[in-house]
Motif scaffolding. Structure first.
Motif, short mmCIF file in Angstrom:
data_model
loop_
_atom_site.label_atom_id
_atom_site.label_comp_id
_atom_site.label_asym_id
_atom_site.label_seq_id
_atom_site.Cartn_x
_atom_site.Cartn_y
_atom_site.Cartn_z
N THR A 1 -6.15 0.75 5.04
CA THR A 1 -7.04 1.72 4.47
C THR A 1 -6.44 3.16 4.57
O THR A 1 -6.83 3.89 3.84
CB THR A 1 -8.16 2.01 5.79
OG1 THR A 1 -7.69 2.40 7.01
CG2 THR A 1 -9.07 0.86 5.89
N ASN A 2 -5.12 3.26 5.06
CA ASN A 2 -4.25 4.52 4.85
C ASN A 2 -3.07 4.76 3.77
O ASN A 2 -2.43 5.52 3.80
CB ASN A 2 -3.96 4.88 6.20
CG ASN A 2 -4.90 5.14 7.34
OD1 ASN A 2 -5.87 5.66 6.90
ND2 ASN A 2 -4.41 4.89 8.72
N ALA A 3 -2.97 3.66 3.26
CA ALA A 3 -1.93 3.49 2.26
C ALA A 3 -2.14 4.45 1.22
O ALA A 3 -3.50 4.55 0.52
CB ALA A 3 -1.75 2.07 1.83
N GLU A 4 -1.22 5.13 0.65
CA GLU A 4 -1.30 6.08 -0.27
C GLU A 4 -0.77 5.45 -1.69
O GLU A 4 -0.17 5.56 -2.59
CB GLU A 4 -0.25 7.34 -0.39
CG GLU A 4 -0.58 8.01 1.04
CD GLU A 4 0.49 9.25 1.27
OE1 GLU A 4 1.12 9.58 0.08
OE2 GLU A 4 0.68 9.76 2.40
N ASP A 5 -1.95 4.39 -2.05
CA ASP A 5 -1.63 3.67 -3.42
C ASP A 5 -2.06 4.39 -4.65
O ASP A 5 -2.86 5.24 -4.39
CB ASP A 5 -2.31 2.23 -3.06
CG ASP A 5 -3.90 2.36 -3.11
OD1 ASP A 5 -4.19 3.38 -2.43
OD2 ASP A 5 -4.69 1.25 -3.15
N GLY A 6 -1.86 3.82 -5.69
CA GLY A 6 -2.00 4.57 -6.95
C GLY A 6 -0.75 5.41 -7.36
O GLY A 6 0.44 5.21 -6.98
N GLY A 7 -1.14 6.51 -8.00
CA GLY A 7 -0.03 7.08 -8.88
C GLY A 7 0.41 8.22 -7.82
O GLY A 7 -0.55 8.98 -7.18
N SER A 8 1.73 8.71 -8.04
CA SER A 8 2.16 9.96 -7.38
C SER A 8 3.15 10.56 -7.94
O SER A 8 3.96 9.41 -8.76
CB SER A 8 2.44 9.88 -5.81
OG SER A 8 3.23 8.50 -5.76
N SER A 9 3.70 11.66 -7.83
CA SER A 9 4.79 12.27 -8.45
C SER A 9 5.36 13.28 -7.53
O SER A 9 4.84 13.82 -6.71
CB SER A 9 4.73 13.03 -9.74
OG SER A 9 3.80 13.75 -9.64
N GLU A 10 6.91 13.62 -7.79
CA GLU A 10 7.34 14.72 -6.96
C GLU A 10 8.73 15.22 -7.59
O GLU A 10 9.10 14.24 -8.44
CB GLU A 10 7.51 14.23 -5.41
CG GLU A 10 8.77 13.11 -5.31
CD GLU A 10 9.29 12.85 -4.00
OE1 GLU A 10 8.67 13.70 -3.09
OE2 GLU A 10 9.75 11.75 -3.64
N ALA A 11 9.04 16.51 -7.28
CA ALA A 11 10.57 16.68 -7.51
C ALA A 11 11.32 15.84 -6.42
O ALA A 11 11.33 16.66 -5.27
CB ALA A 11 10.56 18.28 -7.26
#
Length: 465
Positions: free
Chosen positions: A131-141
């Protein structure tokens, strides 16, 4: 009586730009964090292109000055008039003379250094029970580093680099001394962890290094080290405290770190062999350690593999082996590390990490190597000359095992592939995919089953100088 010449009327482009950069360097020295960043960029995008673009012009003007003493006298007078408005010449100003190569080298030099790496990532196929996984798209410097590197008279050198991606963190901050094949370094720098960690993030084959490098806490630390080149061998060793951001508050941990590597050429193929050892006393303030890792993308805070806190820890000892071969457009590299934790009143666990990688350039390029580490590719046909740039494909198997002596932190097996396009030197676009398989991972991340797998996709754009 001749009237005073108008300032800048007959100044060459190199004199104007030299004075411009001197002003900005002084401003940088008095500014705060973000003005410093702007100032460094200003110096970079004026000095570096100028040094190349005006080389011929400087030579021509020097010839003209030798032929016409009156012109030389007039131009020198005008240059002094402009500089009278500046502060006294500092080490930064002296370095400009090195860049222009117009005056004798006093031993001082300065070179702006930096890199910008930006990532777009996707984590998918995560079990619905987590339930706590940060699935999906993400981005960062991922990295945004700027600083200075140079030399001082007498064989001394320096390097100060800070990362601005998340707050301001010093990565390198040291002075060095070089005499022949011996180099001494004092300050924050790498602790000779192995080929994978010591090779710059500008030159890695995937967006993230092998899993064990972060899991085992490989990082720069403050210390004193020596490096000595002995024929085909490179000997490296030092004594270190902790990372510059963790020093203080009673932290008296220290480590002894060493690495031996050997490189030779056999039938036009470069062969590298190496080993490293790291012995760390955690000191009086640290009595527990934790080892964990993200799923080969850094823009999420999810860890499917995690030992949690291991109490009663007093020492860490790790040992690594490494080997690589570069044969034309092909390269093969493998590295392994074992880390043992000494505990009081508990069994001592030993964890394992390792990877094996193969890569091939589609174009007529090759992976570079120097000083015991991989270096950036020198593009044979850059797009700036009408070419296709350098195209490279890589495949890797990566394993991290954090299960031993009653500690169940899970295992992670990653099957990975990457495609890298380097249009010109120091600019890269990376696309990589990974299928990650987990075992002994029951409830490490809330709701995680004992065995499962996920997929990751990463895209990076980067530039370095």
């Amino acid at each position: 009586m001749n009237s005073e010449p108008k300032r800048g009327k007959h100044l060459g482009f190199e004199e104007i730009l030299l004075s411009h950069n001197r002003i900005f360097i002084r401003i940088c020295m008095k500014s705060q964090t973000y003005p410093i960043l702007i100032c460094l960029l200003n110096v970079i995008f004026t000095s570096k292109p100028f040094a190349m673009a005006t080389q011929a012009a400087v030579g021509a003007q020097n010839s003209e000055r030798k032929a016409n003493p009156e012109t030389l006298k007039q131009q020198n007078t005008q240059t002094v008039d402009l500089e009278d408005e500046l502060e006294p010449v500092t080490g930064a100003s002296a370095s400009d003379q090195v860049i222009l190569d117009e005056k004798p080298n006093s031993g001082w030099s300065v070179k702006p250094r930096g890199r910008a790496l930006y990532d777009f990532n996707e984590l998918s196929s995560v079990p619905s029970s987590i339930t706590n996984a940060e699935d999906g798209g993400s981005s960062e410097a991922r990295r945004l580093r700027f600083g200075l590197q140079g030399t001082a008279p007498g064989g001394f050198g320096y390097k100060v680099i800070a990362d601005y991606a998340d707050d301001v963190i010093f990565t390198d901050a040291f002075v060095s001394f070089k005499e022949g094949d011996l180099t001494l370094t004092l300050g924050q720098h790498n602790t000779f962890q192995g080929l994978e960690e010591l090779s710059s993030s500008n030159d890695t084959s995937f967006t993230e290094r092998a899993a064990y490098t972060d899991a085992f806490g490989f990082e720069r630390r403050v210390g004193l080290s020596a490096t000595y080149k002995l024929h085909d061998f490179l000997l490296e060793g030092g004594v270190f405290t902790d990372n510059i951001d963790d020093i203080g508050g009673g932290n008296n941990s220290f480590s002894v770190d060493g690495r031996v590597s050997y490189a030779t050429t056999v039938h036009d193929a470069l062969i590298h062999l190496g080993s490293s050892v790291h012995i760390r006393d955690l000191g009086d303030e640290i009595d527990s350690v934790r080892y964990r890792q993200r799923p080969h993308i850094h823009s999420v805070d999810t860890r499917f593999i995690n030992t949690e806190e291991i109490v009663g820890a007093s020492d860490e000892t790790s040992f690594g082996l490494e080997a690589a071969i570069i044969a034309g457009r092909f390269h093969l590299v493998g590295e392994t590390h074992w880390l043992n934790v000494t505990r009081s009143a508990y069994a001592d666990p030993t964890f394992f990490g390792g990877s094996i990688e193969a890569g091939f350039f589609i174009t007529q390029d090759k992976r570079e190597y120097e000083g015991g580490v991989f270096k950036g590719v020198k593009v044979n046909q850059p797009v700036s000359n009408g070419g296709l740039g350098a195209w490279q494909v890589n495949f890797r198997f990566d394993r991290l095992d954090l299960v031993d002596a009653g500690i169940v932190g899970g295992t992670q097996d990653a099957y990975m592939a990457s495609l890298i396009w380097t249009p010109v030197n120091d600019v890269r676009l990376i696309l990589n995919y990974g299928h990650l398989s987990y075992s002994d991972a029951l409830d490490i991340e809330q709701g995680a089953p004992d065995n499962f797998s996920v997929n990751v996709l990463g895209i990076r754009g980067q530039i370095g100088f």
